[in-house]
Enzyme design. Structure first.
Site, mmCIF file in Angstrom:
data_model
loop_
_atom_site.group_PDB
_atom_site.id
_atom_site.type_symbol
_atom_site.label_atom_id
_atom_site.label_comp_id
_atom_site.label_asym_id
_atom_site.label_seq_id
_atom_site.Cartn_x
_atom_site.Cartn_y
_atom_site.Cartn_z
ATOM 1 N N SER A 1 -14.239 -4.091 -0.075
ATOM 2 C CA SER A 1 -14.982 -3.236 -1.168
ATOM 3 C C SER A 1 -16.406 -3.675 -0.767
ATOM 4 O O SER A 1 -17.203 -3.988 -1.397
ATOM 5 C CB SER A 1 -14.755 -3.889 -2.429
ATOM 6 O OG SER A 1 -15.439 -3.021 -3.426
ATOM 7 N N TYR B 1 0.773 -1.189 -0.031
ATOM 8 C CA TYR B 1 -0.056 -0.097 0.016
ATOM 9 C C TYR B 1 0.973 1.247 -0.091
ATOM 10 O O TYR B 1 1.955 1.545 0.721
ATOM 11 C CB TYR B 1 -1.065 -0.008 1.124
ATOM 12 C CG TYR B 1 -2.065 -1.102 1.223
ATOM 13 C CD1 TYR B 1 -2.323 -1.605 0.145
ATOM 14 C CD2 TYR B 1 -2.810 -1.251 2.229
ATOM 15 C CE1 TYR B 1 -3.257 -2.581 0.168
ATOM 16 C CE2 TYR B 1 -3.967 -1.812 2.389
ATOM 17 C CZ TYR B 1 -4.219 -2.733 1.269
ATOM 18 O OH TYR B 1 -5.125 -3.565 1.080
ATOM 19 N N GLY C 1 -16.908 -0.249 -4.498
ATOM 20 C CA GLY C 1 -16.289 0.857 -4.909
ATOM 21 C C GLY C 1 -17.364 2.369 -5.028
ATOM 22 O O GLY C 1 -17.053 3.040 -5.984
ATOM 23 N N GLY C 2 -18.092 2.452 -4.207
ATOM 24 C CA GLY C 2 -19.083 3.341 -4.038
ATOM 25 C C GLY C 2 -20.517 3.385 -4.563
ATOM 26 O O GLY C 2 -21.085 3.981 -4.545
ATOM 27 N N GLY D 1 -22.994 3.279 -2.000
ATOM 28 C CA GLY D 1 -22.881 4.355 -1.130
ATOM 29 C C GLY D 1 -23.601 5.680 -1.238
ATOM 30 O O GLY D 1 -23.452 6.775 -1.136
#
Length: 330
Positions: free
Chosen positions: A211, A53, A215-216, A219
């Site tokens: 996830s 990361y 990925g949204g 959301g």
């Protein structure tokens, strides 16, 4: 905050995992520190990272940020169940990636240096290594445990039969084996229900979904677009799924509004209601986003709501919500 055991282990972890992948490339070090402090304030004790990361800032950067946060003291390390991962290449030279005994030794020591700690609570294989035999992997891991550098071991992105392979090889060595598996799992991606979840439950492996909002897309993406705000779900990997799932997502956001909850909280709450799930990974980029994610733990979904979500996002099988082989056989 609620707590549960990590798989069949005696380790107590929060029902939410603080994912740190944004620390460095998306979130400044100052804000990363604030998010970690805020996580502790709210009882989140389970932090997840990986040696690769760092994004455009470079591999290892995220671990370095966490290490500098630990170095401030104040019980930060002692109060954290720290998980990191290895697998991907950390350089261009041979043996700087995968799961050979050589790389396991080097990668573990390098992570400990970056994290400024003398042990990791949970060391995870970021992917299956089809070339390295399990005898070699478990022997290398057992050395780390004997040295006190690692306490527990986990996997990520494994298939169900990989979990079985790993556990049977560990059993032959009288070794605890895996206590966790990180898989992509959300209302839009439910493939793990076929074989990974049943295998994990059988072997006492706690499942950690990554996830959780795809990925949204889960959301509140459509609401945000109507309001003129930016949304992760409108770009990147998730954007390719937008047209396919637009009607279901629209109904999902209406259901969330009827329940009086944020769509993101609904998606995480659904995961917390799935048998075998230990804790979803949340990846806030700001302290405010962390505050928002905490609401999901307090949401209780009744049978009718869960059934409605199954109708909107059906399990990945023609025979309904059944595991393999019933999912695809008679």
């Amino acid at each position: 905050m609620e707590y549960t055991q990590l798989g069949r282990s005696g380790l107590s972890v929060s029902r939410l995992v603080l994912g740190t992948m944004n620390f460095g490339p998306e979130t400044s070090e100052e804000d990363s520190f604030a998010i970690m402090d805020k996580a502790h304030e709210h009882g989140i004790n389970f932090f997840d990272t990986a040696n690769r990361y760092g994004g455009h800032r470079g591999t290892g950067v995220t671990e370095q940020i966490i290490g500098r946060w630990f170095e401030q003291g104040g019980g930060r390390r002692e109060r954290t169940v720290l998980a990191t991962k290895l697998y991907g290449p950390m350089g261009d030279w041979p043996n700087e990636g995968l799961l050979s005994a050589l790389n396991i030794r080097r990668a573990a020591d390098a992570s400990l240096r970056r994290l400024r700690t003398d042990y990791v609570d949970l060391y995870q294989m970021h992917h299956i290594d089809r070339r390295t035999p399990w005898e070699e992997i478990w022997e290398a891991f057992s050395v780390l445990r004997q040295q006190g550098k690692v306490l527990y071991f986990g996997s990520s992105n494994f298939a169900g039969w990989h979990l079985a392979q790993a556990q049977e090889a560990a059993r032959s060595r009288h070794f605890l084996g895996l206590v966790s598996e990180q898989s992509i799992y959300n209302l839009l991606t439910r493939w793990v229900e076929l074989e990974v979840l049943p295998a994990a439950r059988h072997y006492g492996i706690g499942v950690i979904p990554w996830s959780p909002l795809h990925g949204g897309l889960l959301g509140g993406v459509l609401r945000k677009l109507r309001e003129g705000g930016a949304s992760r779900g409108a770009s990147g990997r998730a954007a390719s799924s937008m047209d396919q799932y637009r009607d279901a997502i629209s109904s999902y956001e209406k259901l969330a509004a009827e329940l009086g909850v944020d769509p993101a909280d609904l998606g995480i709450a659904w995961l917390l209601h799935q048998e075998g799930v230990t804790a979803p990974i949340i990846g806030p980029r700001t302290p405010a986003q962390l505050e928002g994610s905490l609401r999901a733990v307090d949401i209780t979904l009744d049978a009718d709501t869960l059934a409605t979500l199954d109708e909107l996002f059906p399990p990945p099988a023609p025979n309904g919500a059944k595991p393999a082989p019933e999912a695809y056989a008679w």
